[in-house]
Design an enzyme around this catalytic site. Structure first.
Site, PDB file in Angstrom:
ATOM      1  N   THR B  23      -0.084  23.422  11.522  1.00 30.45           N
ATOM      2  CA  THR B  23      -0.238  24.160  10.273  1.00 30.45           C
ATOM      3  C   THR B  23      -1.317  25.228  10.479  1.00 30.45           C
ATOM      4  OG1 THR B  23      -0.282  24.004   7.874  1.00 30.45           O
ATOM      5  CG2 THR B  23      -1.933  22.696   9.028  1.00 30.45           C
ATOM      6  N   CYS B  29      -7.360  24.855   1.333  1.00 32.21           N
ATOM      7  CA  CYS B  29      -6.374  23.776   1.406  1.00 32.21           C
ATOM      8  C   CYS B  29      -6.814  22.757   2.461  1.00 32.21           C
ATOM      9  CB  CYS B  29      -5.009  24.313   1.816  1.00 32.21           C
ATOM     10  SG  CYS B  29      -4.338  25.592   0.745  1.00 32.21           S
ATOM     11  N   HIS B  46      -0.058  19.560   4.374  1.00 36.89           N
ATOM     12  CA  HIS B  46      -0.920  20.711   4.042  1.00 36.89           C
ATOM     13  C   HIS B  46      -0.868  20.858   2.524  1.00 36.89           C
ATOM     14  CE1 HIS B  46      -1.895  25.270   4.928  1.00 36.89           C
ATOM     15  NE2 HIS B  46      -2.261  24.955   3.695  1.00 36.89           N
TER      16      HIS B  46
END
Lengths: 283, 160
Positions: B23, B29, B46
């Site tokens: 990711t 995040c 994620h």
């Protein structure tokens, strides 16, 4: 020649901004114009014509039937969307080479700028009840300074990063100390050079520090700032500068917003981004 | 071998040893990597926001958007492929914040707190983490070794 002189000199090497957008904007402001007149201005610009058709047919505008002529596109998109489509298409070519030095991929800068433009409209609707084409253009162009600054940042990255990590500076402040100018001020100068209205070049110059603008009542710089920060937090087009950004603490109070409103705007942007893939792909 | 890319508000699970789950661009995040070395099952989540109470409909459509719906989904999806909780190795990264953000945009900190609360309630230990501060991160879970690598903005790839 000092670095800052070299940077400022590069402004003159950027191709002139296509006049199509401003011409159409002027026409649309008149009390009386025809679809034919608008279409004729656009047709004069072949790459613009191709991009407008591509955008009008994209999922973001989701037409019921395939749109194959500029006349149909003008009617279908309507005033507000047409202007936006023209500005997006016109601006996209400057972002084609990206800003390596800030980003790993050439498309990152464009994706970030489209995301900030979409987010600016979500926030504008929340704050003022309506969308705003001038704000959209300012948001789309907010990082245009990075297209010139990229190579200079790359050459001085070690110095800039040291100031950020050891002196707790924002990336923007470190840019200014090491290179003599930051990408926001430079973007303001580029858009001045392109004869954009002053409210757009100001919003770009102050997009990291709207609180330093003398005319604090102007809301466009604040919304561009907020939209930019929200996208950076979401990780949409974050680069070497990461989140080394100054917080402007008056922000939420100024617009009477709560954390929840910002979180909700991030959820809404996720949906917009799904629909805007074709907008992104025109670069 | 294939690279499985995890987008924003997304989750990927695999039991293929030659896969790498990646990711990119975690800002505020958080990315959570889980790996069962016996079942050879790995997953990467994620998530973007701490609390699904913000938008229940969205949480139903896409549980991976929120910590409190995404984390259970990550673990349950791994169990479904034979993983067991007691063997799961958990690594986390992300949750960055802008500078001196005392009273607005505290999404990074809120995301970290939400995750800790869920792990604490469920007796889950984090093996290693790289959270907070003000830089972006990329996570790679290399299934063959079960190792997790982090790259921070502008930096080198390092094992977590």
């Amino acid at each position: 020649m000092t670095i800052v002189d070299r940077i400022l000199k590069s402004i003159n090497t950027i191709p002139a901004f296509p006049a199509t957008g401003n011409k159409v904007a002027q026409l649309l402001n008149q009390a009386d114009y025809s679809v034919m007149q608008v279409a004729n201005i656009i047709k004069f610009d072949p790459s613009m014509t191709a991009n407008i058709l591509k955008m009008a047919n994209s999922a973001y505008f989701s037409p019921l039937h395939r749109i194959s002529t500029i006349n149909d596109a003008v009617i279908y998109l309507g005033q507000k969307n047409l202007l936006r489509a023209i500005q997006t298409a016109g601006i996209s070519k400057y972002y084609k080479k990206g800003a390596l030095g800030y980003f790993d991929k050439t498309t990152d800068l464009w994706e970030h700028c489209v995301a900030v433009a979409l987010m600016s409209q979500i926030l504008s609707k929340k704050i003022t009840g309506q969308e705003d084409s001038t704000l959209y253009t300012a948001a789309l162009l907010h990082d245009v300074g990075k297209i010139i600054m990229g190579e200079f940042v790359r050459d001085s990255l070690a110095k800039i990063s040291t100031l950020v990590s050891e002196k707790n500076m924002s990336f923007l402040e470190a840019e200014e100390i090491v290179l003599g100018i930051n990408h926001a001020d430079l973007g303001g100068k580029i858009t001045e050079h392109w004869n954009f209205p002053v409210e757009i070049s100001e919003a770009i110059a102050y997009h990291h520090r709207p609180d330093l603008l003398e005319k604090k009542e102007k809301i466009i710089p604040w919304i561009v700032y907020m939209a930019d920060q929200a996208c950076l937090m979401m990780g949409v087009g974050g680069g070497v500068d990461g989140l080394a950004q100054r917080a402007v603490s008056q922000l939420l109070k100024k617009f009477n917003l709560r954390m929840r409103d910002l979180e909700m705007s991030m959820v809404m942007l996720s949906d917009d981004l799904d629909r805007a893939k074709e907008l992104m792909s025109i670069v | 071998m294939s690279d499985l890319i995890v987008g924003i508000s997304d989750i990927k699970i695999t039991n293929k040893l030659d896969d790498v789950i990646i990711t990119y661009a975690l800002g505020s995040c958080i990315g959570i990597s889980v790996y069962d070395p016996v079942a050879k099952v790995g997953g990467l989540l994620h998530y973007m926001l701490p609390d699904s109470a913000l938008d229940a409909k969205k949480a139903k459509d896409n549980p991976a958007m929120f910590a409190d719906t995404g984390i259970p989904m990550l673990f349950k999806s791994c169990y479904a492929m034979g993983a067991e909780k007691k063997r799961m190795i958990v690594n986390v990264a992300g949750g960055a914040s802008i500078l001196d953000d005392t009273n607005f945009f505290r999404i990074g900190q809120k995301n970290i707190m939400a995750m800790r609360k869920i792990f604490w309630k469920n007796n889950i230990m984090i093996k290693a983490e790289d959270t907070g501060a003000n830089y972006n991160r990329t996570i790679r879970l290399v299934m063959e070794m079960g190792k997790v690598f982090i790259r921070s903005s502008g930096g080198e790839m390092k094992e977590l």
